[in-house]
Motif scaffolding. Structure first.
Motif, PDB file in Angstrom:
ATOM      1  N   THR A 127       0.829  -1.212   0.000  1.00 53.03           N
ATOM      2  CA  THR A 127       0.000   0.000   0.000  1.00 53.03           C
ATOM      3  C   THR A 127       0.856   1.252   0.000  1.00 53.03           C
ATOM      4  O   THR A 127       0.605   2.189  -0.766  1.00 53.03           O
ATOM      5  CB  THR A 127      -0.923  -0.004   1.232  1.00 53.03           C
ATOM      6  N   VAL A 128       1.880   1.278   0.842  1.00 55.64           N
ATOM      7  CA  VAL A 128       2.755   2.444   0.932  1.00 55.64           C
ATOM      8  C   VAL A 128       3.609   2.590  -0.322  1.00 55.64           C
ATOM      9  O   VAL A 128       3.837   3.700  -0.820  1.00 55.64           O
ATOM     10  CB  VAL A 128       3.653   2.344   2.188  1.00 55.64           C
ATOM     11  N   ASP A 129       4.068   1.476  -0.866  1.00 52.33           N
ATOM     12  CA  ASP A 129       5.023   1.493  -1.980  1.00 52.33           C
ATOM     13  C   ASP A 129       4.352   1.605  -3.347  1.00 52.33           C
ATOM     14  O   ASP A 129       5.031   1.672  -4.367  1.00 52.33           O
ATOM     15  CB  ASP A 129       5.873   0.213  -1.935  1.00 52.33           C
ATOM     16  N   ARG A 130       3.028   1.651  -3.380  1.00 48.82           N
ATOM     17  CA  ARG A 130       2.325   1.622  -4.665  1.00 48.82           C
ATOM     18  C   ARG A 130       2.624   2.829  -5.543  1.00 48.82           C
ATOM     19  O   ARG A 130       2.499   2.759  -6.772  1.00 48.82           O
ATOM     20  CB  ARG A 130       0.822   1.489  -4.450  1.00 48.82           C
ATOM     21  N   THR A 131       3.025   3.940  -4.924  1.00 46.57           N
ATOM     22  CA  THR A 131       3.349   5.130  -5.721  1.00 46.57           C
ATOM     23  C   THR A 131       4.746   5.039  -6.329  1.00 46.57           C
ATOM     24  O   THR A 131       5.081   5.796  -7.228  1.00 46.57           O
ATOM     25  CB  THR A 131       3.264   6.406  -4.854  1.00 46.57           C
ATOM     26  N   ASN A 132       5.562   4.098  -5.805  1.00 46.36           N
ATOM     27  CA  ASN A 132       6.931   3.921  -6.314  1.00 46.36           C
ATOM     28  C   ASN A 132       7.052   2.759  -7.290  1.00 46.36           C
ATOM     29  O   ASN A 132       7.821   2.819  -8.247  1.00 46.36           O
ATOM     30  CB  ASN A 132       7.905   3.693  -5.158  1.00 46.36           C
ATOM     31  N   HIS A 133       6.304   1.691  -7.018  1.00 43.46           N
ATOM     32  CA  HIS A 133       6.410   0.498  -7.852  1.00 43.46           C
ATOM     33  C   HIS A 133       5.032  -0.101  -8.113  1.00 43.46           C
ATOM     34  O   HIS A 133       4.273  -0.317  -7.165  1.00 43.46           O
ATOM     35  CB  HIS A 133       7.270  -0.580  -7.166  1.00 43.46           C
ATOM     36  N   PRO A 134       4.713  -0.387  -9.371  1.00 44.17           N
ATOM     37  CA  PRO A 134       3.481  -1.139  -9.642  1.00 44.17           C
ATOM     38  C   PRO A 134       3.653  -2.560  -9.110  1.00 44.17           C
ATOM     39  O   PRO A 134       4.773  -3.014  -8.853  1.00 44.17           O
ATOM     40  CB  PRO A 134       3.374  -1.107 -11.172  1.00 44.17           C
ATOM     41  N   ILE A 135       2.547  -3.276  -8.948  1.00 46.58           N
ATOM     42  CA  ILE A 135       2.599  -4.607  -8.358  1.00 46.58           C
ATOM     43  C   ILE A 135       3.565  -5.542  -9.091  1.00 46.58           C
ATOM     44  O   ILE A 135       4.289  -6.314  -8.462  1.00 46.58           O
ATOM     45  CB  ILE A 135       1.183  -5.233  -8.323  1.00 46.58           C
TER      46      ILE A 135
END
Length: 313
Positions: free
Chosen positions: A68-76
């Motif tokens: 959730t936190v990293d979604r702005t940095n890396h797509p799934i």
């Protein structure tokens, strides 16, 4: 240490010491690590903590939080969870950061971690550093049905790290009912965080493992709002929430190569952190008389609190 209560678990060589009304293992140096955290840890307002007793779903929650936190940095499809175990992305204070007994990939300085820092702990609310309680950081607390929790803890043999055999179910059950579990007693641990979640809902989000299993998308949305990173209407319409839920599901996480091989802290196999993940599996292991006893104990401990768990039909 000599002035504090100590005990030995039934059918085990593990020795526990009671500090601020909760039990810690003397060897390895878990108790000393807790003291170090209280003395030295410096919190930041944007820090996010996952708290909960072992085997209550903390590793699964780490996956959901990190994605959730990293979604702005890396797509799934490029998530760091594809190459790193959740335990390697959300550091545990007492087992990783402040534990000199293990060699483990970790930052030499917590300030090296990007903001918001994602950390975890099994420590009771009472024993948390004062700064965590008073600063603007957030705590996600996860709890699990006590019968499922005690069965799962026994299964992976966290009970006695010096033994290659499981403790007798009856012995482990007696210790559990008496509150003699690492980081426990169970009910007191849960009640502390429960009460704070009611008094300071902006500080502690209390989650039940069973609810998270039944309604993962709803609770992931709550989680994102709680930490100040809500999903946008566009993300919701594009299915980002469901994408994270499916990617971080226990079924998917246990099949990733990174979670199948290797060990954490030179001891725990990575695959042991993702097991069945079932709700109610205790029915295959626990005698009806044990369930009845825990039910009565739960009524006694939780009466008037508003917190409850279903252990009987």
């Amino acid at each position: 240490m000599q002035s504090l209560p100590m005990t030995t678990m039934l059918g085990s060589t593990s020795k526990l010491i009671m500090y601020e009304n909760f039990w810690y293992v003397i060897n390895p140096s878990l108790f000393r690590n807790v003291l170090s955290i209280q003395k030295h840890f410096v919190v930041k307002d944007k820090d996010i903590f996952i708290a909960g007793l072992p085997k209550t779903g903390t590793t699964w929650l780490k996956s959901l939080l990190f994605a959730t936190v990293d979604r702005t940095n890396h797509p799934i499809d490029k998530s760091l969870l594809l190459t790193h175990h959740p335990q390697e992305l959300v550091y545990n204070l007492e087992s990783d950061v402040y534990n000199e007994a293990f060699v483990y990939p970790r930052p030499n300085n917590l300030n090296e971690l990007p903001s918001p820092r994602l950390l975890s702990t099994h420590i009771s609310y009472t024993s948390l550093p004062k700064s965590i309680k008073t600063f603007g950081c957030r705590i996600l607390y996860i709890c699990r049905n006590p019968v499922d929790m005690f069965v799962k803890k026994r299964e992976i043999n966290e009970y006695d790290q010096d033994s290659l055999t499981l403790p007798r179910l009856e012995d482990f059950f007696e210790d559990f009912c008496e509150g003699k579990v690492i980081f426990g007693p169970f009910f007191e641990h849960a009640l502390e965080y429960w009460k704070i979640s009611l008094e300071q809902p902006y500080k502690v989000l209390f989650l039940k493992y069973e609810d998270l299993k039944d309604y993962p998308s709803n609770h992931l949305k709550r989680l994102a709002e709680f930490i100040g990173m809500p999903f946008s209407p566009q993300e919701e319409s594009e299915g980002v929430i469901q994408e994270i839920v499916e990617f971080c599901s226990i079924k998917n996480m246990k099949e990733l190569d990174v979670n199948k091989n290797g060990v954490i802290n030179n001891f725990f196999e990575k695959k042991s952190y993702f097991r069945k993940g079932e709700v109610g599996d205790w029915a295959n292991h626990v005698k009806p008389s044990m369930v009845e006893r825990i039910h009565k104990l739960m009524q006694e401990k939780l009466e008037g609190s508003g917190l409850s768990f279903k252990v009987l039909p």
